[in-house]
Design a protein around this motif. Sequence first.
Motif, mmCIF file in Angstrom:
data_model
loop_
_atom_site.group_PDB
_atom_site.id
_atom_site.type_symbol
_atom_site.label_atom_id
_atom_site.label_comp_id
_atom_site.label_asym_id
_atom_site.label_seq_id
_atom_site.Cartn_x
_atom_site.Cartn_y
_atom_site.Cartn_z
ATOM 1 N N LEU A 73 0.717 -1.263 0.001
ATOM 2 C CA LEU A 73 0.034 -0.023 -0.005
ATOM 3 C C LEU A 73 1.048 1.302 0.081
ATOM 4 O O LEU A 73 0.599 2.341 -0.668
ATOM 5 C CB LEU A 73 -1.018 0.054 1.191
ATOM 6 N N ARG A 74 1.933 1.137 0.671
ATOM 7 C CA ARG A 74 2.736 2.172 0.917
ATOM 8 C C ARG A 74 3.389 2.551 -0.645
ATOM 9 O O ARG A 74 3.677 3.688 -0.961
ATOM 10 C CB ARG A 74 4.022 2.228 1.826
ATOM 11 N N THR A 75 3.759 1.534 -1.256
ATOM 12 C CA THR A 75 4.429 1.698 -2.499
ATOM 13 C C THR A 75 3.359 2.248 -3.482
ATOM 14 O O THR A 75 3.699 3.182 -4.291
ATOM 15 C CB THR A 75 4.814 0.355 -3.151
ATOM 16 N N VAL A 76 2.035 1.705 -3.624
ATOM 17 C CA VAL A 76 1.216 2.539 -4.433
ATOM 18 C C VAL A 76 0.846 3.879 -4.162
ATOM 19 O O VAL A 76 0.986 4.782 -4.999
ATOM 20 C CB VAL A 76 -0.369 1.606 -4.247
ATOM 21 N N LEU A 77 0.606 4.132 -2.700
ATOM 22 C CA LEU A 77 0.349 5.636 -2.382
ATOM 23 C C LEU A 77 1.573 6.483 -2.805
ATOM 24 O O LEU A 77 1.269 7.768 -3.324
ATOM 25 C CB LEU A 77 -0.299 5.762 -0.989
#
Lengths: 211, 250
Positions: B99-103
Amino acid sequence: MNKIVLEQDEYKFQDEKKEIWITTPKINIDICNEVYLKITKIPANLTLNLQLEANSRLQIDMELDFDNNQNTFNFISGENSYLEFNLATVFHNENSLVINNQVNVNNSITNIHFRGIEDGGKIKVLAVGKIYPETKDNKYLEDIRVMTKDNSLVTIMPDLLVESNLVEANHNAVISPVNQDYMFYLRSKGLTYDKALELIKKGFLNSILKK
Amino acid sequence: MLKIDNLTVKVLDKTILENFNLEINDGEIHVLMGPNGAGKSTISKVIMRDLNYEITKGSITYNDKDLLKMNTTEVAREKISLISQSPMEIEGVTNAEMLRTVLNDLNEMPANVLEFNRNLVKICQKLNIPESFIHRDINYNMSGGEKKKNELMHLFVLQPKLVILDEIDSGLDIDALNLVANSLKEYYEENHPSMLIITHQPKLLEILKPDYVHVLKNGKIVQSGDYNLALEIFKNGFGASIMSRNDLHE
Ligand SMILES: Nc1ncnc2c1ncn2[C@@H]1O[C@H](COP(=O)(O)OP(=O)(O)OP(=O)(O)O)[C@@H](O)[C@H]1O
Ligand SMILES: [Mg+2]
């Protein structure tokens, strides 16, 4: 965890938890009681001989790149010993890896996990497990997986020489490209192709480490 | 608005959908029902541009953009999310990491990492899953119901405008199902997304109150109606409802 550099031929570890750098091409290590080794540097032509004493427990985690590496790991199990060897590598150029296990005792557990990711290189993996006759209650697992773009660059030669009937020995070898279902899944969350691939590769290596 | 026009889809030379039509206006909740193997999951994956499915005819547009010219990443970045029938397990990659990578990529990562964590903790509480799920490998070694909740955690972080739920209710126990349905209802009320819900069960629809219900059979929508059509199907099955439709035609 404190780090030490191993530059001599012989070492003995007992109840220790260490990060180690190996700088000598041939080294013998004796393991007593409970030992954890995180190996973060080795020479390209290392031969490592490990002897597990009776009742010892050893876990080795290694995560490093191979670049023209020719490495041999020889393990000798002790009575009631436990060995977990986790090797995760990204390989470049021509590499060979030999993992040799000799089980001539009773009631030992050996778990060998290898994860390799091809990055424009070749690798030949020879995993030998010799379980001697008249031994009993040993458990032995070789789990070798390589993620590659081109399967022809990888050779895995399992060699289980099981001479005892009273052993549980398993060997898994998988050579496969990146799982496209994983790629679809991660991209459907919004990751780019490159970021998805990066996470999958990292996950593949992580799956045997940080346990 | 999602507009699927005369879509024909093949897998390995077998036609699965033929001249399939569907329009979902912004904020509408549509339900897709139909017997096993009818092609419901296929349509959900086709929208996400799963390239295992070959499109031989027709078009899909979303807000007047041609989805068939996009790849999966681009579709997701149009704020379309799918929770699939059997969510993938990815060992070695944690929920937070993904999720961190996407955001980060979308420039939607809160400047303060604590805020990102607080949001995840809040979502876990809402879904009644332990906070430890945040740092677990994606769906790995989770039970069937836990996987569905874990996928909802992603959804609530990514905040899609078109939500596709493929049997989100399967594998959930009765309390979990109520909780999931209510959390989706809350998400709907706060964000007014469009929804495409694939289900075989009444519970989710009782709470989410769909605007339209469609029946898919042999690759086509053979009947559309309102919530009452779903109620009729739950009572009598597909055979009866489709017969009554044929009666109408004669
Ligand atoms: N990747 C694929 N390869 C081969 N056949 C496929 C593939 N995907 C779907 N199919 C086939 O297409 C048909 C429709 O499958 P789909 O999964 O869309 O059905 P469904 O309506 O979702 O059914 P269910 O209610 O059981 O989930 C089935 O006959 C299925 O076997
Ligand atoms: Mg389905």
